[in-house]
Design an enzyme around this catalytic site. Structure first.
Site, PDB file in Angstrom:
ATOM      1  N   LEU A   1     -51.836  -9.460 -29.233  1.00 19.90           N
ATOM      2  CA  LEU A   1     -53.195  -9.747 -29.624  1.00 19.90           C
ATOM      3  C   LEU A   1     -54.497  -8.355 -29.458  1.00 19.90           C
ATOM      4  O   LEU A   1     -55.155  -8.288 -28.597  1.00 19.90           O
ATOM      5  CB  LEU A   1     -54.056 -11.111 -29.734  1.00 19.90           C
ATOM      6  CG  LEU A   1     -53.035 -12.317 -29.824  1.00 19.90           C
ATOM      7  CD1 LEU A   1     -54.026 -13.621 -29.462  1.00 19.90           C
ATOM      8  CD2 LEU A   1     -52.436 -12.232 -31.368  1.00 19.90           C
ATOM      9  N   HIS A   2     -54.394  -6.892 -29.832  1.00 18.65           N
ATOM     10  CA  HIS A   2     -55.342  -6.509 -29.985  1.00 18.65           C
ATOM     11  C   HIS A   2     -57.057  -6.853 -30.935  1.00 18.65           C
ATOM     12  O   HIS A   2     -57.131  -7.908 -31.286  1.00 18.65           O
ATOM     13  CB  HIS A   2     -54.665  -4.750 -30.157  1.00 18.65           C
ATOM     14  CG  HIS A   2     -54.361  -5.169 -31.725  1.00 18.65           C
ATOM     15  ND1 HIS A   2     -55.024  -4.498 -32.516  1.00 18.65           N
ATOM     16  CD2 HIS A   2     -53.172  -4.924 -31.807  1.00 18.65           C
ATOM     17  CE1 HIS A   2     -54.426  -4.596 -34.009  1.00 18.65           C
ATOM     18  NE2 HIS A   2     -53.126  -4.708 -33.269  1.00 18.65           N
ATOM     19  N   LEU A   3     -58.022  -6.335 -30.779  1.00 24.01           N
ATOM     20  CA  LEU A   3     -58.894  -6.224 -31.506  1.00 24.01           C
ATOM     21  C   LEU A   3     -58.526  -6.217 -32.536  1.00 24.01           C
ATOM     22  O   LEU A   3     -59.267  -7.842 -32.992  1.00 24.01           O
ATOM     23  CB  LEU A   3     -59.731  -5.153 -31.587  1.00 24.01           C
ATOM     24  CG  LEU A   3     -60.993  -5.605 -32.468  1.00 24.01           C
ATOM     25  CD1 LEU A   3     -61.942  -7.244 -31.001  1.00 24.01           C
ATOM     26  CD2 LEU A   3     -62.363  -4.247 -32.277  1.00 24.01           C
TER      27      LEU A   3
END
Length: 88
Positions: free
Chosen positions: A14-16
């Site tokens: 879950l990156h940006l």
């Protein structure tokens, strides 16, 4: 209060971008929505909280929803993760 576990399939966790999508889905509901991953608990309506949890591919999240639309909120959150949060 309802809860359910789901596994993150996104190759980069879950990156940006997927964190933003997760928050956008959570904001549709009035219920308090949190998730637990390892020993971290995060507010699903806060991008900084989601990013701070450091969720990686293969991590198991346990969503907990509490409020007037908790069942609908839980189903929406689980579906969003299973759909890949815009990446898969």
């Amino acid at each position: 209060m309802v809860s359910q576990k789901v596994v993150i399939k996104n190759p980069t966790g879950l990156h940006l971008r997927p964190a933003g999508i997760l928050c956008k889905v959570a904001m549709r509901y009035k219920s308090l929505i949190t998730f637990q991953v390892r020993e971290n608990t995060a507010n699903a309506k806060s991008v900084l909280s989601v990013l701070g949890a450091g969720v990686k591919c293969g991590d198991e999240l346990e969503f907990t929803c509490q409020g007037i639309d908790e069942e609908e909120a839980l189903a929406g959150m689980v579906q969003a993760v299973e759909d890949g949060l815009g990446e898969i």
